[in-house]
Design an enzyme around this catalytic site. Structure first.
Site, PDB file in Angstrom:
ATOM      1  N   ASP A 169      -0.734  33.299  32.480  1.00 16.25           N
ATOM      2  CA  ASP A 169      -0.665  31.873  32.160  1.00 16.25           C
ATOM      3  C   ASP A 169      -2.034  31.714  31.250  1.00 16.25           C
ATOM      4  O   ASP A 169      -2.962  32.407  31.268  1.00 16.25           O
ATOM      5  CB  ASP A 169      -0.708  30.952  33.444  1.00 16.25           C
ATOM      6  CG  ASP A 169      -0.421  29.772  33.214  1.00 16.25           C
ATOM      7  OD1 ASP A 169      -0.067  29.275  31.995  1.00 16.25           O
ATOM      8  OD2 ASP A 169       0.075  29.020  34.200  1.00 16.25           O
TER       9      ASP A 169
HETATM   10  C1  BGC Z   1       1.172  26.177  32.544  1.00 19.12           C
HETATM   11  C2  BGC Z   1       2.320  27.064  31.964  1.00 19.12           C
HETATM   12  C3  BGC Z   1       2.669  26.915  30.427  1.00 19.12           C
HETATM   13  C4  BGC Z   1       1.385  27.411  29.725  1.00 19.12           C
HETATM   14  C5  BGC Z   1       1.526  27.239  28.006  1.00 19.12           C
HETATM   15  C6  BGC Z   1      -0.075  26.520  31.343  1.00 19.12           C
HETATM   16  O1  BGC Z   1      -1.013  25.304  31.556  1.00 19.12           O
HETATM   17  O2  BGC Z   1       0.763  26.756  33.723  1.00 19.12           O
HETATM   18  O3  BGC Z   1       3.462  26.751  32.632  1.00 19.12           O
HETATM   19  O4  BGC Z   1       3.947  27.702  30.089  1.00 19.12           O
HETATM   20  O5  BGC Z   1       0.438  26.441  30.029  1.00 19.12           O
HETATM   21  O6  BGC Z   1       1.827  25.981  27.751  1.00 19.12           O
END
Ligand code: BGC
Length: 806
Positions: free
Chosen positions: A343
């Site tokens: 993530d």
């Molecule tokens: C989120 C993810 C997301 C990623 C990219 C993160 O802050 O937890 O779910 O896909 O950002 O935007």
């Protein structure tokens, strides 16, 4: 299929054509351009959505659950196989180039403009040119993608294309309802189609990979990200997770209208303590195996292309560095062949977690644990080469990660044509395309839940009534787009006001009422809530006084749920409750339309307001869907995918809880309860009414066949979700008091009946023990059927010899 063979296009006017698809399906399609061939090509891309829109869905769901066993060894995992082109490439690549493939950056500047001359932007730019970036996210538009792709393909040593990702969570620009709302449809075909719509539009703007579906089960409405998932139940959540993967990926990942899906967040992110985003999760093995993991496993079975790990630590180990989750379970036991992305910055976050002492150690831990790609922490590109050279990361882990990444690019078709998704003309035709717009409306209608309709204020008739429409959200064109509307344009939702005013027959007067929100509406910013200024309430009251019926649209703005948007209070934000009660004083004929991204605790409204419609955040066609339900053009059929609490103090609250040793009720105080509140929720899981009524009768169990007759006994045609629950009464591990194990959404014309059948199989009756092994134990079960989890029909079933059960 080709356009010429199977689709006959008959032009009937300048704007409309009739398509004959196969033998007897006719669809009216609004023409987009003048050229017939172009139109046929578009039709081929949109065909899946059009076919779905032409039929009503219904399905029984009783699929197989594979056992998890814990006996395989991490190091015994076979390397993933890859195509020869991937293998050949891998042989030519240096260690640094391999690590480059494991590096993902967010979009950083207008690539069609001049090249950056200094700073961070230049570093990224140069790295792309040198083949040190495998993927990018948040790059918007076919032209931008093409330009960045060109930089990589034409400059880097092996010309390896990058893969472009984005959070296409419930649509790119044309937005479906938020996923929690879609889950309320219990309509797997519609949900699959909604993901297909998202894929068609996103793939037309250069995106090859979405960070969805989010399959985190959560029992805590305080957690803002419940809006993004399928609710509280692992059975329903698993079906929805698989449907979304199918929708995004279709049958052919290399087709230009499909995109790779990404199951996230692995794992247990939805169990953040006290509902506070990113917080610690501490759960036992029984919950992990039986509640958290099944939806993830369901997507592996559905061939999901990628996974994302999560920010949280689980039982002391940050998920990003958790070898047991990523290597033992996912890539080992489940045989997942795709790739795992971190993530955002989560590799680096293992440092503040107190798990890694610095960036280098964090990179080593993540790579060894099975995290293949680093999203924006930049620690792989900075440290992994040295770590491998020093012997802290085995080269076989690097090769495995890169093979998975390259194979994904191969599967998506980027090695055949790196620019295949970069067609500006297709982008123009697909973005906000009318077929897609109709598709999201279809999904939006199905997502609405009628919570109560006591004095039958709904459906509205066109009968010269004076209707007051009250609430800032009634005219809001942004909030209904939800939290994950990162790529969509501002103010593109149809508001309730617009849609209701478009219908004739009643006199509609709008009053804004009390102000709810202030400040900039932005994905990264906290939204201000008005808790002090009651201005507007008196105008709302004055209007209500002289009206026959009052429609109040209250709830949360889209930017009040989602990532980083936990709430400690689950009531109506700001002064909306005060306004509701003041209006009620002068006019009790209130239809409350709720817009929200999570279950709300609204006990006063549930007690006093006669009609409540749960409309979530329904996306681009929000107002149209709500108006069509208010006027009875669509009979609501949604059922809650999450329990609604009476009070935040009851949270976490969920239907499939276990029994305690003192379940009560008992006359003295010594049973599991609150002194100041009932244990009962406000609205139970699976609840949802209709303008018609459904009677359940002839409930029987013969052998392993459960059957029940459902009759539409009311005055309208309608859909019902027939739900099957079990209780395993005694087991080697305590089982929940109720577990959803099947459902079927059926349509019944008024007066009609249908017998619905379910088969009790080992896969439905077993569970995971505390070693993660799937076991089926003989014994007594309660089998329950009904239109919600508050089932009234129940019978006992005895499993004597599991071998007799197919
Ligand atoms: C989120 C993810 C997301 C990623 C990219 C993160 O802050 O937890 O779910 O896909 O950002 O935007």
């Amino acid at each position: 299929m080709t356009a010429d063979q199977e689709i006959v296009v008959i032009q009937v006017s300048r704007h409309f054509v009739i398509l004959t698809i196969f033998e007897n399906q006719f669809l009216v399609y609004k023409k987009l351009g003048n050229k017939l061939q172009e139109m046929k090509n578009q039709i081929l891309l949109l065909l899946p959505v059009m076919l779905l829109l032409s039929c009503v869905s219904s399905k029984t769901v009783n699929d197989k659950v594979e056992p998890i066993t814990l006996d395989s060894k991490v190091d015994m995992i076979e390397p993933v196989t890859s195509d020869s082109r991937v293998d050949a490439l891998l042989k030519k690549m240096t260690l640094e180039q391999k690590i480059g493939q494991m590096n993902q950056y967010t979009g950083f500047f207008d690539i069609t403009g001049p090249a950056p001359e200094d700073g961070d932007t230049k570093v990224k730019y140069d790295q792309i040119k040198n083949g040190l970036v495998g993927s990018m996210l948040n790059v918007h538009g076919a032209e931008q993608v093409r330009a960045l792709q060109k930089l990589a393909v034409e400059n880097s040593p092996h010309g390896i294309p990058m893969i472009f990702a984005n959070d296409v969570v419930h649509g790119y620009k044309t937005l479906s309802p938020i996923p929690l709302a879609e889950a309320a449809s219990w309509d797997l075909e519609a949900i699959e189609n909604s993901a297909r719509i998202a894929a068609i539009e996103a793939s037309a703007v250069g995106i090859n990979w979405t960070f969805a579906p989010m399959v985190d089960i959560s029992r805590d409405a305080r957690w803002g990200r419940v809006m993004e998932g399928g609710g509280e139940d692992p059975f329903l959540g698993s079906k929805i997770a698989a449907a979304r993967v199918k929708g995004f990926q279709g049958d052919d990942l290399s087709a230009i209208n499909t995109i790779a899906a990404c199951t996230k967040h692995f794992a247990a992110y939805g169990f953040a303590e006290s509902g506070k985003d990113y917080n610690t999760t501490d759960i036992g093995t029984s919950t992990l195996y039986n509640v958290v993991l099944p939806p993830f496993k369901a997507t592996v079975d559905a061939d999901v292309a990628t996974f994302m790990n999560s920010f949280n630590e689980l039982n002391g180990i940050p998920a990003t560095g958790d070898k047991y989750l990523q290597r033992t379970i996912l890539k080992g036991e489940w045989g997942f062949k795709g790739m795992m992305v971190s993530d955002w910055g989560s590799i680096g976050e293992m440092i503040p977690h107190g798990f890694a002492k610095d960036g280098k150690q964090a990179a080593v831990i993540a790579a060894n644990a099975g995290c293949d790609m680093d999203m924006e922490s930049r620690l792989y590109i900075q440290h992994l080469k040295k770590a491998v050279e020093e012997g802290n990361v085995d080269m076989k882990h690097i090769d495995d990660a890169v093979r998975r990444i390259l194979q994904l690019k191969e599967n998506v078709g980027l090695f055949d044509d790196p620019y295949k998704y970069c067609d500006a003309q297709r982008e123009k035709e697909m973005v906000y395309n009318e077929v897609l717009m109709d598709g999201v409306l279809h999904m939006a209608k199905k997502s609405i839940v009628l919570l109560k309709n006591e004095s039958k204020l709904l459906p509205l008739e066109s009968s010269d009534k004076k209707i007051a429409l009250i609430g800032e959200l009634a005219a809001d064109k942004n909030g209904p787009l939800g939290n994950w509307r990162v790529s969509s344009d501002d103010n593109t939702a149809v508001s309730v006001k617009e849609a209701i005013e478009a219908r004739t027959g009643n006199e509609i007067t709008y009053e804004h009422g009390v102000k709810i929100f202030y400040g900039e509406q932005h994905f990264v910013q906290e939204l201000g809530v008005n808790n002090d200024d009651p201005a507007g309430i008196s105008n709302a009251v004055a209007l209500a006084k002289k009206s026959d019926v009052v429609i109040m649209v209250l709830g949360e703005h889209g930017l009040q749920s989602g990532e980083g948007r936990s709430r400690a209070d689950l009531g109506l934000p700001g002064l909306q409750q005060e306004m509701l009660e003041a209006v009620y004083e002068v006019n009790k004929n209130i239809i409350l339309v709720l817009m929200n991204g999570r279950p709300l605790a609204i006990p006063w409204a549930a007690e006093n307001v006669p009609t409540i419609l749960e409309a979530w955040q329904l996306g681009t066609r929000s107002g149209d869907a709500i108006a069509s339900v208010l006027y009875g053009e669509y009979n609501p059929s949604g059922k809650l995918p999450m329990t609604f609490p009476r009070d935040v103090g009851q949270v976490p609250i969920y239907y499939n809880h276990k029994s305690t040793g003192r379940p009560g009720p008992a006359p003295l105080v010594f049973w599991s309860h609150y002194n100041d509140m009932t244990n009962e929720p406000l609205f139970v899981f699976g609840h949802g009414e209709s303008y018609t009524t459904f009677d359940y009768s002839n409930f029987s169990i013969t052998g392993n066949q459960v059957s029940v007759k459902v009759t539409n006994s009311g005055d309208y045609d309608g859909e019902e979700v027939v739900q099957l629950y079990i209780r395993d009464k005694f087991a080697s591990v305590v089982r929940p008091i109720k577990e959803l194990k099947g459902f079927e959404k059926i349509f019944l014309a008024k007066g009609d009946s249908k017998t619905v059948n379910f088969t009790l199989t080992d896969e439905l009756l077993g569970f995971y023990d505390n070693q993660g092994k799937y076991v089926v134990e003989d014994g007594e079960f309660d089998i329950m059927v009904g239109g919600s989890s508050a089932t009234e029909l129940s019978a006992e079933f005895v499993l004597n010899n599991q071998k007799k059960i197919p």
